[in-house]
Design a protein around this motif. Sequence first.
Motif, PDB file in Angstrom:
ATOM      1  N   ILE A 154       3.796  86.619  14.583  1.00 34.31           N
ATOM      2  CA  ILE A 154       3.827  87.538  15.721  1.00 34.31           C
ATOM      3  C   ILE A 154       5.278  87.878  16.063  1.00 34.31           C
ATOM      4  CG2 ILE A 154       3.309  87.806  18.177  1.00 34.31           C
ATOM      5  CD1 ILE A 154       0.888  86.044  17.775  1.00 34.31           C
ATOM      6  N   ALA A 155       6.123  86.848  16.083  1.00 32.85           N
ATOM      7  CA  ALA A 155       7.527  87.082  16.406  1.00 32.85           C
ATOM      8  C   ALA A 155       8.166  88.023  15.388  1.00 32.85           C
ATOM      9  CB  ALA A 155       8.285  85.762  16.442  1.00 32.85           C
ATOM     10  N   MET A 156       7.789  87.867  14.115  1.00 32.96           N
ATOM     11  CA  MET A 156       8.379  88.711  13.075  1.00 32.96           C
ATOM     12  C   MET A 156       8.005  90.185  13.259  1.00 32.96           C
ATOM     13  SD  MET A 156      10.260  86.985  10.855  1.00 32.96           S
ATOM     14  CE  MET A 156      10.260  87.025   9.075  1.00 32.96           C
ATOM     15  N   VAL A 450      17.115  84.066  11.409  1.00 28.37           N
ATOM     16  CA  VAL A 450      16.740  82.942  12.276  1.00 28.37           C
ATOM     17  C   VAL A 450      15.299  82.498  12.028  1.00 28.37           C
ATOM     18  CG1 VAL A 450      16.333  82.231  14.670  1.00 28.37           C
ATOM     19  CG2 VAL A 450      18.337  83.570  14.103  1.00 28.37           C
ATOM     20  N   LEU A 451      14.404  83.481  11.940  1.00 27.79           N
ATOM     21  CA  LEU A 451      12.982  83.131  11.935  1.00 27.79           C
ATOM     22  C   LEU A 451      12.422  82.794  10.556  1.00 27.79           C
ATOM     23  CD1 LEU A 451      11.505  85.681  14.502  1.00 27.79           C
ATOM     24  CD2 LEU A 451      12.261  83.342  14.888  1.00 27.79           C
ATOM     25  N   ALA A 452      12.963  83.428   9.508  1.00 30.71           N
ATOM     26  CA  ALA A 452      12.362  83.247   8.182  1.00 30.71           C
ATOM     27  C   ALA A 452      12.325  81.783   7.720  1.00 30.71           C
ATOM     28  CB  ALA A 452      13.073  84.132   7.155  1.00 30.71           C
ATOM     29  N   ILE A 478      -6.510  77.544  18.112  1.00 29.42           N
ATOM     30  CA  ILE A 478      -5.272  78.184  18.578  1.00 29.42           C
ATOM     31  C   ILE A 478      -4.725  79.118  17.497  1.00 29.42           C
ATOM     32  CG2 ILE A 478      -2.928  77.805  19.399  1.00 29.42           C
ATOM     33  CD1 ILE A 478      -3.749  75.082  20.402  1.00 29.42           C
ATOM     34  N   THR A 479      -4.742  78.608  16.242  1.00 31.54           N
ATOM     35  CA  THR A 479      -4.241  79.415  15.140  1.00 31.54           C
ATOM     36  C   THR A 479      -5.025  80.705  15.025  1.00 31.54           C
ATOM     37  OG1 THR A 479      -4.028  77.322  14.007  1.00 31.54           O
ATOM     38  CG2 THR A 479      -3.532  79.257  12.736  1.00 31.54           C
ATOM     39  N   CYS A 480      -6.351  80.583  15.153  1.00 27.11           N
ATOM     40  CA  CYS A 480      -7.213  81.736  14.962  1.00 27.11           C
ATOM     41  C   CYS A 480      -6.900  82.816  16.006  1.00 27.11           C
ATOM     42  CB  CYS A 480      -8.667  81.291  15.053  1.00 27.11           C
ATOM     43  SG  CYS A 480      -9.800  82.592  14.602  1.00 27.11           S
ATOM     44  N   VAL A 481      -6.760  82.393  17.259  1.00 24.39           N
ATOM     45  CA  VAL A 481      -6.442  83.363  18.316  1.00 24.39           C
ATOM     46  C   VAL A 481      -5.094  84.040  18.025  1.00 24.39           C
ATOM     47  CG1 VAL A 481      -5.844  83.612  20.752  1.00 24.39           C
ATOM     48  CG2 VAL A 481      -7.787  82.193  20.084  1.00 24.39           C
ATOM     49  N   LEU A 482      -4.103  83.243  17.680  1.00 26.37           N
ATOM     50  CA  LEU A 482      -2.777  83.810  17.400  1.00 26.37           C
ATOM     51  C   LEU A 482      -2.827  84.760  16.205  1.00 26.37           C
ATOM     52  CD1 LEU A 482      -0.522  80.649  17.894  1.00 26.37           C
ATOM     53  CD2 LEU A 482      -0.622  82.664  19.356  1.00 26.37           C
ATOM     54  N   MET A 483      -3.603  84.370  15.187  1.00 20.29           N
ATOM     55  CA  MET A 483      -3.734  85.201  13.991  1.00 20.29           C
ATOM     56  C   MET A 483      -4.378  86.539  14.349  1.00 20.29           C
ATOM     57  SD  MET A 483      -2.343  84.259  11.424  1.00 20.29           S
ATOM     58  CE  MET A 483      -2.346  84.506   9.697  1.00 20.29           C
ATOM     59  N   LEU A 484      -5.406  86.481  15.227  1.00 15.85           N
ATOM     60  CA  LEU A 484      -6.083  87.724  15.615  1.00 15.85           C
ATOM     61  C   LEU A 484      -5.110  88.632  16.378  1.00 15.85           C
ATOM     62  CD1 LEU A 484      -9.638  86.447  16.588  1.00 15.85           C
ATOM     63  CD2 LEU A 484      -8.933  87.703  14.540  1.00 15.85           C
ATOM     64  N   ILE A 485      -4.276  88.016  17.238  1.00 20.54           N
ATOM     65  CA  ILE A 485      -3.278  88.815  17.954  1.00 20.54           C
ATOM     66  C   ILE A 485      -2.338  89.485  16.947  1.00 20.54           C
ATOM     67  CG2 ILE A 485      -1.294  88.726  19.529  1.00 20.54           C
ATOM     68  CD1 ILE A 485      -2.669  86.416  20.971  1.00 20.54           C
ATOM     69  N   PHE A 486      -1.917  88.690  15.958  1.00 26.41           N
ATOM     70  CA  PHE A 486      -1.006  89.208  14.941  1.00 26.41           C
ATOM     71  C   PHE A 486      -1.646  90.380  14.191  1.00 26.41           C
ATOM     72  CE2 PHE A 486      -0.049  88.889  10.322  1.00 26.41           C
ATOM     73  CZ  PHE A 486       1.203  89.464  10.362  1.00 26.41           C
TER      74      PHE A 486
END
Lengths: 506, 328
Positions: A154-156, A450-452, A478-486
């Motif tokens: 998401i940050a990327m 920084v992020l890579a 948690i991963t699934c929710v974040l992945m869906l946001i991404f």
Amino acid sequence: MENFVMLFQGFGTALTPVNIGACLLGAVLGLVVGAMPGIGSLAGVALLLPLTYKFNPATAIIMLGALYYSNMYGGAFSAILLNIPGDSPAVVTTLDGYPMATKRKRPGQALMTANTASFIGGIIGMIILTFMGPGLANLGLKFGPSEMTALLLIAMTSISWLVGENPIKGLVITAFGILLASMGMDTLSGAPRYEFGNMYLLGGIPFTPFVIGAVGFAQVINLINERDSDNEKRAKNAKNDTKLSIRGSMLTGHDLKRLIPPALRSGFLGTFVGVLPGAGATTGSFMGYAIQKKFKSEEELGTGAIEGVAASEAANNAAAAGAFAPLLALGIPGSGTGAVLLGGLMMWGLSPGPLLFENEPEFCWGLIASLFMANLFTLVVAVCVIPFLIKILSVPVKYMIPIITVVCVVGAYSTSNSMYGVIVMFISGVVGYLLNKNNFPSAPMLLSFVLAPILEDNMRKAFIISGGSLGIFFQRPITCVLMLIFLGIVGFSMLRPMLMKKKAEK
Amino acid sequence: MKKRVMATLLAGVMALSMMVVGCGQTSAGGPFTPKKNINWTVTSSAGGGSDIFTRMIADIMKNEDLVNGQTVVVTNKTDGAGEVGRNEVAMLKKDADYQLLTFNSGDLMPMVQNTKNRSNNFRILAIMAVDKQLLFKGENTSYDTFADVIAACQAGTKVVVGGSKGDDIATYQALLAELGISEDVLTYITYDSTGDAITAALGGHVELVISKPAAASEYVEAGSLIPVLALANERYTGNLADAPTLSEVGDYENVEVPVWRGVAGPASMSDEAVAYWSEVLGKVAETSQWKDEYIEANKLIAEYKDTAAATEYVTQYEADYMKANGIQ
């Protein structure tokens, strides 16, 4: 409620004359250390640590805590005035801070914005720390490799807002940052990568000299080239420059209205990022800035917008406060500086770990109370020095060039006490200048640099755990929710142009 | 007033150092005593384990007046993941008698793996302490004992072990070899530090974690980490006593890969200086400050080896490591 009582007892500990003195000293030192490029909180705390062995632990940690904390303020000074980030979280502050000070000719306000936003972010972080510290730390534990991977993805995506007018150039420079970051020893297997038989490159490209070069020294080369026109500008400025007082640096009511919403958002976000293991203030400020892109800013971000400075500064201060949650509640350092503080705790005879709050309440709450104090003290000191600081901008270019060069060299040298840092700084300065000249934006390169590595590290760990299956990114809640946001973010930005086109056709 | 005192002091120090330099030129040969500042290189960053080790020794040398009143200057050289600093010390010719280096098993392994630098490019002066490891499980892990873990692995269930670099990996590999289990089943994840690995175990992201006793002690106390296997020839004492050694778990040999902390100097350090430093470090190891504030506080095993014993030990360790990893 119980926490509240404990906090007041903490103030009792923190408000003794000795501890107030330690806090003030720490705050002033932190500002200085923070403003000097290359010497960040890590070096500051590490250097001061041996001096504190003979102190009472509470006094010692109060001083170091104040130093760590005020460092986040100091980093913004050189970022705004010289375009050289004083420490890594301030990289993001340069994006809007420097244009605001120079192009928009509001250096006092830029510094004031940074200070105010830092204060707000810090207070939010500390309030959250006071009431939810242990709970938050446990939530942070839930973030394993797969969760971190999703969060970093998401940050990327925020890179897409930083690439500027030419997406291809933006992508090229992003990939370049990733390649640079992958040099050195592979974190998981220890195998050397892209080291070309050179012993120095085994350790990779050091971040601080790289940033000082790519941002600060590139700026110097630019100044040399545009010296003549710049001199005229400055001469004009000097005549009009009457704002060398605190009053002249005050923010207007309208400025405050623009400042507060991003500072609040970044405050909450930053605290949360600070709590996560392995994230820290730099990631926090990048994310705060990226989120701000999603909201409306009066001026476009990157052109000297108050919102940009506020978002970045509030986020990194909040992250610094948030990082104390796992440190105190679980004995887990969220950053390099945290690790040094942890070493300090052991030296003072305390045992950091899950029992610290129970066994040493006086110490823990004294520390938290002292953070509030440090935040206030630093704000006062920082505001008082603004009039002196902005004088830097009226120094003629012919003096500025050698001065900034010296600052760059010293900063690059002091990160590892060797000329290697200086060489990296000069090379990345020249490369950074050439890239800028050809309209390659530098922000995406820094962000991916920084992020890579964190992303790679976590993604590979996730795959080791899952045995190579992608399922791990969707099976855990948690991963699934974040992945869906991404996927939502990526999908939406792909679909929007198509929808717009259809609408236009109709 | 203060300025004047400082000035007098400075002048005194200068005069003294002139005298000392003067003496140095006349007294060539004979036993070595330091006559100027001693440089001590640490190849990892300030605040870490190696740094604390070094500064503690430097502090004791000063407190007990073991180095002729000279100052020990500790410098952290982290370029090239420490290889640059190690290489500089190995190659140093000028004032080689005044250069020390913190040299641990965790430094030797990547050095041998990634560079051509070897332990015989140094003079090994002493080994100061030895550490061993244990395997811990997080409180929510589904396995009860290490025997259950072995059974699960033999049935093909994947179990993930977390740990730090260098030493922990070597111990993990020795464990794999002894158990005869594939690394695809009992998998290892390398973390930046033991602290990070423990964090992962607390969050349930890895089932087991390799750690030295000191780093895990507080978590054992709090009940969030439970020791399941002592990677040593004998059981530990105190709150770690419950963990059996591998030979108690089943029909296996014990696995013990000692983690050592030592001190080295440049190859061109004179024999007199080598003897001197070896002896001084021996004196440090005898002090109560060392025993209480370092060995006891970090739950280490005090094991001083002088230069002869340490050189033999390190050479053997290096040979074993290179053989195990197929390095020529």
